[in-house]
Write an enzyme that holds these catalytic residues in place. Sequence first.
Site, short mmCIF file in Angstrom:
data_model
loop_
_atom_site.label_atom_id
_atom_site.label_comp_id
_atom_site.label_asym_id
_atom_site.label_seq_id
_atom_site.Cartn_x
_atom_site.Cartn_y
_atom_site.Cartn_z
N GLU A 419 2.77 52.78 -36.97
CA GLU A 419 3.23 51.99 -35.81
C GLU A 419 4.72 52.17 -35.57
O GLU A 419 5.44 51.21 -35.30
CB GLU A 419 2.87 50.51 -36.01
CG GLU A 419 1.39 50.29 -36.10
CD GLU A 419 0.98 48.81 -36.16
OE1 GLU A 419 1.86 47.94 -36.22
OE2 GLU A 419 -0.24 48.55 -36.12
N GLU A 495 -6.00 51.72 -38.79
CA GLU A 495 -5.99 50.32 -39.22
C GLU A 495 -7.02 49.60 -38.37
O GLU A 495 -6.97 49.70 -37.14
CB GLU A 495 -4.62 49.69 -38.99
CG GLU A 495 -3.88 49.42 -40.25
CD GLU A 495 -2.50 48.85 -40.00
OE1 GLU A 495 -2.39 47.77 -39.42
OE2 GLU A 495 -1.54 49.51 -40.42
#
Length: 823
Positions: A419, A495
């Site tokens: 991220e 994720e």
Amino acid sequence: MNIRNTFLLLLGFAILASCQVEQPHIADQNFNADWLFYKGDAEGAEATAFPDAEWRKLDLPHDWAIEGPFDGVKNNARTGGLPVHGTGWYRKHFTVEKAMQGKQVSIEFDGAMDDAHVWLNGQQVGNRPYGYIGFELDLTPYIKFGEENVLAVRLQPQDLAMRWYPGAGIYRNVRIKYNNPVHIPQWGTFVTTPEISAEKAVVKIRTTVKNAGQTSQVTLKTSLKDKNGAEVASAAEEVNISGEKLAETEQVLEVANPELWELETPTLYKVVSEIIQNGNVLDVYETPFGIRTIEFTPNDGFLLNGKRVLLKGVCMHHDLGALGSAFNYRARERQMEIMKSMGVNALRTSHNPPEPEWLEICDKMGILVQVEAFDEWKKGKVINGYNQYFDEWHEPDLRDMVRRDRNHPSVIMWSLGNEILEQGVADGWQLTKHLNNIVKDEDTTRPTTAGFNYYPAPFKNKLAFEIDVVGMNYWPIEYKEIKEKYPDMIVYGSETSSQTSSRGVYHLPIDPLPQRHTGHVSSYDVIVGPPWAYPPDAEWDALEAEPAALGEFIWTGFDYLGEPTPYGGRDNSTHGYWNDDWPSRSSYFAPVDLCGFPKDRYYLYQSQWTEEPMVHVLPHWNWNGMEGQNIPVFAYTNCEEVELFVNGKSYGKKVKGKDLTEIPAEFHSYPKGTYKTKYRLSWEVPYQPGVLKVIAYKNGEATIQKEIETAGKPAKVLVEADRNEISADGSDLSFLTVKLTDENGNLCPLSDNLIEFEITGAGTLVGVCNGNQRDLSSFQEPRQQAFNGLCQAIIKSSNEPGEIIVKVSSEGLENTEIKLTTK
Ligand code: GAL
């Protein structure tokens, strides 16, 4: 003596001489014992003569933060509410024998949290800011042979440097190395298998030889050993190497009829590299490796040895629950065993390089690994994040990560970052390309990847096209759309889910929204989490709809310290938690709690990820005062049908895949009450105390069953060890599960009595835990309150073989004890 005998004798001497090791190679030595520690600023503590007699004596690995105390005012809840920041000093006095004169001496840290500065005898020998990277420092210029040396290490972890609990201290293993001037340096071999067939495997070994002395000519002998240690191939090559230089050679060997590294049979081979000069073995260096192929395909997913393997993965942070970040081999191995029993076949080392043993364990157990480098690049997410070091350190950190880990068969992908905020920046692709090139420069046998959460930003700015395999964080509904737009793209869930729950907690009514401020999250697992969370079920639907996706890595495998979302998990970058949410201090995300005890969700994953028949039923069956009222009952199974009984009365069979269960929450694109899962079976049954029982059927046959009985008052304490016999090596562990039960041995699912431990014999208590995300008691005192009937004690062996007796007691209850043997 006749001529023949004389000849044989001379031959014997010649053989002996040729095998003689005049300058023996000393294997790397464990350097964990007998350190001195001081928490705080100790001005001048790098100096040899600094007075340290009063400092605390300890052995490494060590994490000072796990010692506590918890304090949500001084310490950020995001990082666990524990004192992870500040200055810590370690010193070690040691003597190197005079006979070692002439050796190259170095020290190797598998990681030190954080910003390590190291001095030997008052002279600075190096520093390394990133706490997760292994590094070696040359001590040779300042080492004294035959005299005492003093090594000093200063660590300065900062507050708000990570979004989870990092721990603090020299928390991984340390080794001292004595090498001859000509030797194979740290991570000096790279083993690849460019060709594999049933008949043979071609094994390419690139070896670096270092010479810290004069010009030399040496022989590099490389042998391949099979799993039994038998030599299966070897080659020797002359290497000319002048002073202060590195030489690189490549040898190609073949293994006939290779045994492949498979998940069920993870066969390992070993390269043994020897440096020989005039018959003297100057260095021996061993590299375990495996023979396997990996392929990532746009349409057929991930293939191991030509066969599709759906990634059933979990993300894992590095802490070990009550032990904090202080590394322990058995504790990590146990985590992997628990994950495997849930059906896991892959791990993502979120969001940083792991300790080396992590990968050794995965090599041995047959678990695939994605090794991840960073949570931040240039753009920071927290005030004191890695971005402050990025410019100077990203290249050595990334190169070292790959160099250290590229021989592990378990490692299948390199993640450049999680991220990273460059996803949203117009030229973010440039930095991605640069990092990608660094990795490719070190290893072209595995793909690069990254975890993206800003869909579609990293596609628009082309960043996603600079890596090989695209990881999506929390965007399962987009797998299909991405594949339609970019058919050649390889995609997976880096994720997934981020569902939260607390073990043994069930809220009624089942609707999750009113429960926001109870401090716990219901194990009906119908979502209370961050806004991006969704139930595991929705991921499975998405993977079914887009079978080209490689699979998923759920967030997370184990509950971890810090990031107690939805209670205080959000960071406003000044204090990082909502005061009214304290004392939540550890995560709620995983299917197992901080102790490693399964929550109900563990069984939900098992029902989807394993084949050995299983069935699970929830909630507990102690609803005093709710007699006659309807209770939702869920069952998870990998069988075809489940029949539910209360006190012998059947409430009917439900068929998996056909009878759906409503998730009464809103998430992603599903408005409240519109998502129905085919992975859970459910009933509403009027409560009456007694026995709740499920029987699972396969092909119409009752195959497996489980029952829960309403428990009476707590009457006894029961204790079980995961292993009753452990090694007397000073680091092996036995994990004790303590249960509060009624007179008949039924778990008391609502009891929280205080449990006391008394340990005598050949071991010590090193941790206690109960999995309650809001428990602020010490992890190190010999007592622990139970949480929903359970708690844990962790016992470590000493170096003396013998017996350990653990007495377990609780006021007013029948107590117990357990005997462990150490050998
Ligand atoms: C993700 C992040 C993880 C963790 C998770 C919680 O966005 O990558 O580190 O914070 O959210 O849901």
